[in-house]
Motif scaffolding. Structure first.
Motif, short mmCIF file in Angstrom:
data_model
loop_
_atom_site.label_atom_id
_atom_site.label_comp_id
_atom_site.label_asym_id
_atom_site.label_seq_id
_atom_site.Cartn_x
_atom_site.Cartn_y
_atom_site.Cartn_z
N GLY A 18 12.39 1.34 -2.57
CA GLY A 18 11.73 1.24 -1.27
C GLY A 18 12.71 1.32 -0.13
O GLY A 18 12.44 1.93 0.90
N LEU A 19 13.88 0.70 -0.32
CA LEU A 19 14.93 0.77 0.70
C LEU A 19 15.45 2.20 0.84
O LEU A 19 15.79 2.65 1.94
CB LEU A 19 16.07 -0.18 0.35
N ILE A 130 0.76 2.51 8.82
CA ILE A 130 -0.40 2.38 7.93
C ILE A 130 -0.30 3.37 6.78
O ILE A 130 -0.52 3.03 5.62
CB ILE A 130 -1.71 2.62 8.71
N HIS A 131 0.05 4.59 7.12
CA HIS A 131 0.04 5.64 6.12
C HIS A 131 1.31 5.67 5.27
O HIS A 131 1.42 6.48 4.36
CB HIS A 131 -0.22 6.98 6.81
N ASN A 132 2.26 4.78 5.56
CA ASN A 132 3.41 4.62 4.67
C ASN A 132 3.15 3.56 3.60
O ASN A 132 3.91 3.45 2.64
CB ASN A 132 4.65 4.22 5.48
N ALA A 197 8.56 2.92 8.68
CA ALA A 197 8.63 2.90 7.21
C ALA A 197 9.05 1.54 6.66
O ALA A 197 9.32 1.41 5.46
CB ALA A 197 9.60 3.98 6.71
N ILE A 198 9.09 0.53 7.50
CA ILE A 198 9.51 -0.80 7.04
C ILE A 198 8.57 -1.34 5.96
O ILE A 198 8.97 -2.16 5.12
CB ILE A 198 9.56 -1.78 8.24
N ALA A 204 6.50 -1.78 -1.98
CA ALA A 204 7.09 -1.43 -3.28
C ALA A 204 7.26 -2.69 -4.13
O ALA A 204 6.93 -2.70 -5.32
CB ALA A 204 8.44 -0.75 -3.07
N VAL A 205 7.75 -3.74 -3.52
CA VAL A 205 7.92 -5.01 -4.23
C VAL A 205 6.56 -5.58 -4.64
O VAL A 205 6.38 -6.04 -5.78
CB VAL A 205 8.68 -6.02 -3.35
#
Length: 269
Positions: A18-19, A130-132, A197-198, A204-205
């Motif tokens: 994710g990072l 939102i879309h990320n 994108a934060i 992801a986690v």
């Protein structure tokens, strides 16, 4: 190296992935330090490419594995993928309805969601943020599926993260450079661009943790992420890439993006 990685905690691997995808967005947003304006044709090509990558990733990395994991259901092996896919789209639709946002290239009068007095800048960033969410969730679910020693699943998850990272680069530029064109400083434009994108490492986690916690939901979770990603492609990326001409270029870029992600997934995953 793969042997070492496969022994690590999948949630930790999901965080790293994710990072990485967040970093790719930041790298794209950093183009604002070199360009003040983004040619519309180039923007359309970038968005079209991103759409192609997401479509391919949704099938090859998420839906197909979900169906394979449900093979024990026989002729009904499509059910988990179907249910998860539709729920993913419904989830994004719900988030769209309850969150004020504005799509790129649209006037502030066309903002969506509940009424708000937020500035156009924040509405734009909220839209991309939102879309990320599904991208982060997709990466997390893929790494959550990795069981120690299963190199194939690990490679597939890494390919998915790499593919999403590829399409995040132009997306970051598509946010930061237009903000610069509206009068924001380069630093502020970059900040808002990368912050969109934060949510990716965060979700992801969350995705990895949920899959590990409740293993049977894996095929549903994979297809849920796919449905959410396809919703984004159809509702935002493709329509935006087709605006103001250069339709053929944007369409070609979508096909190229799809081809690149398909090759990566089949050849490496």
């Amino acid at each position: 190296m793969l042997g070492t990685l496969s022994t690590l905690n999948p949630v930790f691997l999901a965080l790293l992935a994710g990072l990485f995808t967040w970093g790719c967005t930041a790298a794209g947003a950093a183009l604002v330090f070199f360009f003040k304006n983004l040619d519309k044709k180039m923007a359309n090509v970038m968005l079209g490419f991103a759409a192609g990558v997401m479509i391919a990733a949704s099938f090859w990395s998420l839906i197909a594995p979900a169906i394979e994991m449900s093979a024990h259901l026989g002729k009904l092996s499509f059910v988990p993928a179907l249910v998860g896919f539709l729920l993913g789209g419904a989830f994004l639709r719900l988030v769209d309805r309850v969150t004020p946002h504005l799509h790129l290239g649209m006037p502030v009068t066309d903002k969506e969601g509940p009424k708000t007095h937020l500035r156009k800048t924040f509405l734009l960033v909220l839209s991309i943020t939102i879309h990320n969410i599904p991208e982060g969730a997709a990466v997390g679910v893929a790494f959550g599926a990795v069981v120690a020693g299963q190199h194939e699943l690990l490679i597939a998850a890494m390919v998915l993260a790499f593919g999403i990272g590829i399409q995040n680069f132009p997306e970051g530029a598509a946010v930061s450079i237009p903000l610069r064109g509206e009068g924001f400083s380069r630093t502020k434009s970059f900040w808002y661009g990368q912050m969109s994108a934060i949510v990716e490492p965060i979700f992801a986690v969350i995705g990895a943790y949920l899959v590990i916690l409740v293993t049977p939901i894996l095929p549903y979770a994979l297809s849920f992420a796919a449905g959410a990603m396809i919703f984004v492609v159809i509702e935002e990326l493709i329509p935006e890439s087709q605006r103001e001409g250069s339709t053929d270029l944007a369409t070609a870029a979508t096909m190229v993006g799809f081809s690149v992600m398909m090759m990566l997934d089949v050849a490496l995953g």
